[in-house]
Design an enzyme around this catalytic site. Structure first.
Site, PDB file in Angstrom:
ATOM      1  CG  HIS A 276      -2.456  30.180  -4.767  1.00  0.00           C
ATOM      2  ND1 HIS A 276      -2.046  30.012  -3.472  1.00  0.00           N
ATOM      3  CD2 HIS A 276      -1.898  31.357  -5.169  1.00  0.00           C
ATOM      4  CE1 HIS A 276      -1.280  31.037  -3.112  1.00  0.00           C
ATOM      5  NE2 HIS A 276      -1.181  31.872  -4.120  1.00  0.00           N
ATOM      6  CG  HIS A 315       2.033  23.731   1.019  1.00  0.00           C
ATOM      7  ND1 HIS A 315       3.241  24.353   0.850  1.00  0.00           N
ATOM      8  CD2 HIS A 315       1.099  24.698   1.093  1.00  0.00           C
ATOM      9  CE1 HIS A 315       3.031  25.661   0.840  1.00  0.00           C
ATOM     10  NE2 HIS A 315       1.741  25.900   0.981  1.00  0.00           N
ATOM     11  CG  ASP A 371      -6.700  26.840   1.372  1.00  0.00           C
ATOM     12  OD1 ASP A 371      -6.955  27.827   2.078  1.00  0.00           O
ATOM     13  OD2 ASP A 371      -6.040  26.897   0.329  1.00  0.00           O
TER      14      ASP A 371
HETATM   15  N1  CMC Z   1      -4.359  14.796  -3.820  1.00  0.00           N
HETATM   16  C1  CMC Z   1      -3.845  13.684  -4.425  1.00  0.00           C
HETATM   17  N2  CMC Z   1      -2.597  13.624  -4.918  1.00  0.00           N
HETATM   18  C2  CMC Z   1      -1.846  14.722  -4.820  1.00  0.00           C
HETATM   19  C3  CMC Z   1      -2.317  15.890  -4.202  1.00  0.00           C
HETATM   20  C4  CMC Z   1      -3.622  15.893  -3.691  1.00  0.00           C
HETATM   21  N3  CMC Z   1      -4.108  16.977  -3.074  1.00  0.00           N
HETATM   22  N4  CMC Z   1      -1.331  16.821  -4.238  1.00  0.00           N
HETATM   23  C5  CMC Z   1      -0.289  16.268  -4.858  1.00  0.00           C
HETATM   24  N5  CMC Z   1      -0.593  14.987  -5.203  1.00  0.00           N
HETATM   25  C6  CMC Z   1       0.276  14.027  -5.842  1.00  0.00           C
HETATM   26  C7  CMC Z   1       0.384  14.287  -7.332  1.00  0.00           C
HETATM   27  O1  CMC Z   1      -0.598  13.578  -8.047  1.00  0.00           O
HETATM   28  C8  CMC Z   1       1.783  13.816  -7.617  1.00  0.00           C
HETATM   29  O2  CMC Z   1       1.744  12.416  -7.649  1.00  0.00           O
HETATM   30  P1  CMC Z   1       2.743  11.562  -8.603  1.00  0.00           P
HETATM   31  O3  CMC Z   1       4.145  12.003  -8.236  1.00  0.00           O
HETATM   32  O4  CMC Z   1       2.449  10.136  -8.243  1.00  0.00           O
HETATM   33  O5  CMC Z   1       2.361  11.936 -10.008  1.00  0.00           O
HETATM   34  C9  CMC Z   1       2.566  14.215  -6.373  1.00  0.00           C
HETATM   35  O6  CMC Z   1       1.581  14.235  -5.304  1.00  0.00           O
HETATM   36  C10 CMC Z   1       3.226  15.572  -6.458  1.00  0.00           C
HETATM   37  O7  CMC Z   1       2.235  16.520  -6.888  1.00  0.00           O
HETATM   38  P2  CMC Z   1       2.608  17.908  -7.515  1.00  0.00           P
HETATM   39  O8  CMC Z   1       1.402  18.467  -8.199  1.00  0.00           O
HETATM   40  O9  CMC Z   1       3.864  17.773  -8.314  1.00  0.00           O
HETATM   41  O10 CMC Z   1       2.944  18.723  -6.209  1.00  0.00           O
HETATM   42  P3  CMC Z   1       3.143  20.285  -6.163  1.00  0.00           P
HETATM   43  O11 CMC Z   1       4.080  20.577  -5.081  1.00  0.00           O
HETATM   44  O12 CMC Z   1       3.425  20.815  -7.519  1.00  0.00           O
HETATM   45  O13 CMC Z   1       1.651  20.795  -5.788  1.00  0.00           O
HETATM   46  C11 CMC Z   1      -0.243  21.537  -4.627  1.00  0.00           C
HETATM   47  C12 CMC Z   1       1.287  21.367  -4.600  1.00  0.00           C
HETATM   48  C13 CMC Z   1      -0.698  22.322  -3.377  1.00  0.00           C
HETATM   49  C14 CMC Z   1      -0.649  22.352  -5.866  1.00  0.00           C
HETATM   50  C15 CMC Z   1      -0.908  20.133  -4.686  1.00  0.00           C
HETATM   51  O14 CMC Z   1      -0.552  19.392  -3.537  1.00  0.00           O
HETATM   52  C16 CMC Z   1      -2.435  20.205  -4.840  1.00  0.00           C
HETATM   53  O15 CMC Z   1      -2.928  20.280  -5.975  1.00  0.00           O
HETATM   54  N6  CMC Z   1      -3.189  20.191  -3.680  1.00  0.00           N
HETATM   55  C17 CMC Z   1      -4.623  20.333  -3.758  1.00  0.00           C
HETATM   56  C18 CMC Z   1      -4.971  21.806  -3.876  1.00  0.00           C
HETATM   57  C19 CMC Z   1      -4.755  22.551  -2.580  1.00  0.00           C
HETATM   58  O16 CMC Z   1      -5.160  22.117  -1.514  1.00  0.00           O
HETATM   59  N7  CMC Z   1      -4.132  23.757  -2.684  1.00  0.00           N
HETATM   60  C20 CMC Z   1      -3.918  24.623  -1.556  1.00  0.00           C
HETATM   61  C21 CMC Z   1      -2.460  24.780  -1.209  1.00  0.00           C
HETATM   62  S1  CMC Z   1      -2.244  25.564   0.389  1.00  0.00           S
HETATM   63  C22 CMC Z   1      -2.818  27.163   0.184  1.00  0.00           C
HETATM   64  C23 CMC Z   1      -1.933  27.954  -0.684  1.00  0.00           C
HETATM   65  O17 CMC Z   1      -0.880  28.414  -0.201  1.00  0.00           O
HETATM   66  O18 CMC Z   1      -2.268  28.133  -1.864  1.00  0.00           O
END
Ligand code: CMC
Length: 432
Positions: A276, A315, A371
């Site tokens: 986050h 996201h 970010d």
């Molecule tokens: N790099 C590589 N793969 C990713 C990433 C990433 N940054 N984010 C998601 N994925 C993949 C994940 O491995 C999964 O793949 P598969 O379906 O093949 O197993 C798929 O995409 C869906 O991921 P998820 O974790 O189910 O997606 P989510 O919607 O639950 O997570 C997130 C959203 C922001 C937590 C995630 O994209 C992430 O961890 N990003 C990196 C951390 C980040 O930049 N966070 C800041 C968010 S913006 C500021 C805020 O509002 O907090």
């Protein structure tokens, strides 16, 4: 209300047939949603608890009604109280945005003067809070200090427990918005072993924060106007983002009628995590670890192999682009004209270019988020990496408070209490 809805928001019904019993049910659809409580009538027998919705991580569950922020993740739309973020970001001060989020309208000249006076009157913190910060070890993470210091404020304002009194609520809202930059800057100066620079109420909200961070021996600190403007834009872009992890935490803690300091401290703790608000810090660490443009392809390969995530990408809601990231990229250019171009920017631009053309990122709908570039700007401004989530927290404070108050005033809100699907042992007995 969804397009095509009736005036009361109703859109028809959902017909459901339970294959276990053959019985059919009609569930009203209002504003594009069914009430999961309506599922409870669906039972296999009289003593059946009834059907529940299972939605870990709330991926498809609305937890409240809100009039504060609108997001359309597929179209990359973000609006505060109806105004597109693109119109607000460059043209309004952070305090105007805070007022808008909390009150629903932008302030006119008089209201803005009163609001600004209120905030500037509360920027100082009790000297005992300063001593409280003194108690932290020199290498304590400033976010840990912030979480604790915000929670500790609760003990200084016992009246804040009267959350049903609008005037008392307002006073705590003002205090929190006013004191967050002071707590943040004091946490930084403590870590640096520097004397605490007190607020300067002649400066803007962003300018005063820079003053508390950087003032040295000068009697009056003059912030660089471009950096002051950039910080203002960054704070505006972070001011609210509807029901994210930290805002939902704020609402959840608030629903138990805890005071706003306790709730906001919990929201800061939720923000602290690397998925986050802690992501901006992790982006910087990632770019530093990549080191040179040549190393990017191998880094991307390891991301795709699932070794780690590409921080600042992806996201939960935005699946096309994050409008905040586009605006931040523009601010970065302005900042670099003052500070000089960071070599990390070249790495970031190349990571972005490679990732946006790569099938893995395209098919997973992963784009740079807010970010990805904010950390590079902060670093160029001289702000240490550990402070990045703290800056996010300062920006998000008005949003958290607007949601906290909206939740308290919502007649439908009760204490937050999700259900679970129990998967543990059946009843068993201790051995005799
Ligand atoms: N790099 C590589 N793969 C990713 C990433 C990433 N940054 N984010 C998601 N994925 C993949 C994940 O491995 C999964 O793949 P598969 O379906 O093949 O197993 C798929 O995409 C869906 O991921 P998820 O974790 O189910 O997606 P989510 O919607 O639950 O997570 C997130 C959203 C922001 C937590 C995630 O994209 C992430 O961890 N990003 C990196 C951390 C980040 O930049 N966070 C800041 C968010 S913006 C500021 C805020 O509002 O907090």
């Amino acid at each position: 209300m969804a397009e095509g809805s009736a005036a009361d928001g109703s859109e028809g019904t959902l017909q459901v047939t339970d294959s276990r019993t053959g019985k059919s049910y009609e569930l009203p659809i209002v504003d594009g949603a069914i009430r999961t409580l309506d599922l409870r009538q669906i039972k296999t027998s009289d003593d059946d608890f009834g059907l529940m919705g299972y939605d870990p991580a709330f991926q498809n569950t609305a937890s409240c009604r809100s009039t504060i922020t609108y997001i359309d993740g597929d179209k990359g739309i973000l609006r505060y109280r109806g105004y597109p973020i693109e119109e607000l970001a460059d043209s309004r001060s952070f305090l105007e945005i805070a007022y808008l989020l909390l009150n629903g309208e932008l302030p006119d000249g008089d209201r803005l003067r009163v609001w600004t006076d209120e905030i500037t009157n509360h920027t100082f913190i009790h000297e005992s809070i300063k001593h409280f910060i003194d108690g932290f070890h020199h290498d304590a993470h400033p976010m840990g200090m912030l979480v604790s210091a915000v929670g500790a404020l609760s003990t200084f304002y016992p009246e804040s427990k009267q959350i049903r009194d609008p005037e008392i609520r307002h006073r705590q809202i003002v205090r929190l918005i006013a004191k967050m930059p002071t707590l943040a800057a004091f946490a930084y100066r403590h870590a640096m072993g520097l004397y605490y620079a007190y607020p300067d109420d002649d400066l803007s909200y962003a300018g005063n924060f820079l003053n508390m961070m950087w003032r040295a021996t000068e009697l009056k600190y003059q912030p660089n106007p471009i950096l002051e403007h950039a910080l203002n834009v960054l704070l505006v872009l972070h001011a609210d983002h509807e029901q994210n992890c930290s805002t939902s935490t704020m609402r959840m803690v608030g629903s138990s009628e805890a005071d706003p300091y306790a709730a906001l401290s919990a929201a800061c703790a939720a923000l602290y995590g690397p998925l986050h608000g802690g992501a901006n810090e992790q982006v910087l660490r990632m770019l530093q670890a990549i080191g040179t443009v040549d190393n990017i392809p191998d880094y991307i390969r390891r991301v795709k192999a699932g070794e780690f995530r590409l921080m600042g990408f992806g996201h939960r809601v935005y699946k096309n682009f994050d409008p905040r990231a586009l605006l931040i990229k523009k601010v970065a250019e302005q900042v670099f004209e003052v500070t000089g171009r960071s070599p990390l920017l070249d790495i970031a631009l190349e990571v972005e270019r490679i990732a946006l053309a790569d099938d893995y990122f395209i098919s997973h709908k992963l784009y740079p988020n807010v970010d990805f570039y904010s950390g590079i700007i902060y670093l160029a401004m001289g702000i240490p990496v550990e402070m990045f989530p703290v800056l996010f927290a300062i920006g998000r404070t008005p949003g958290w408070l607007a949601h906290w108050e909206e939740g308290l005033l919502d007649p439908e809100q009760r204490i937050g209490r999700p259900r679970q699907l129990y998967g543990g042992s059946e009843m068993r007995h201790l051995a005799k």
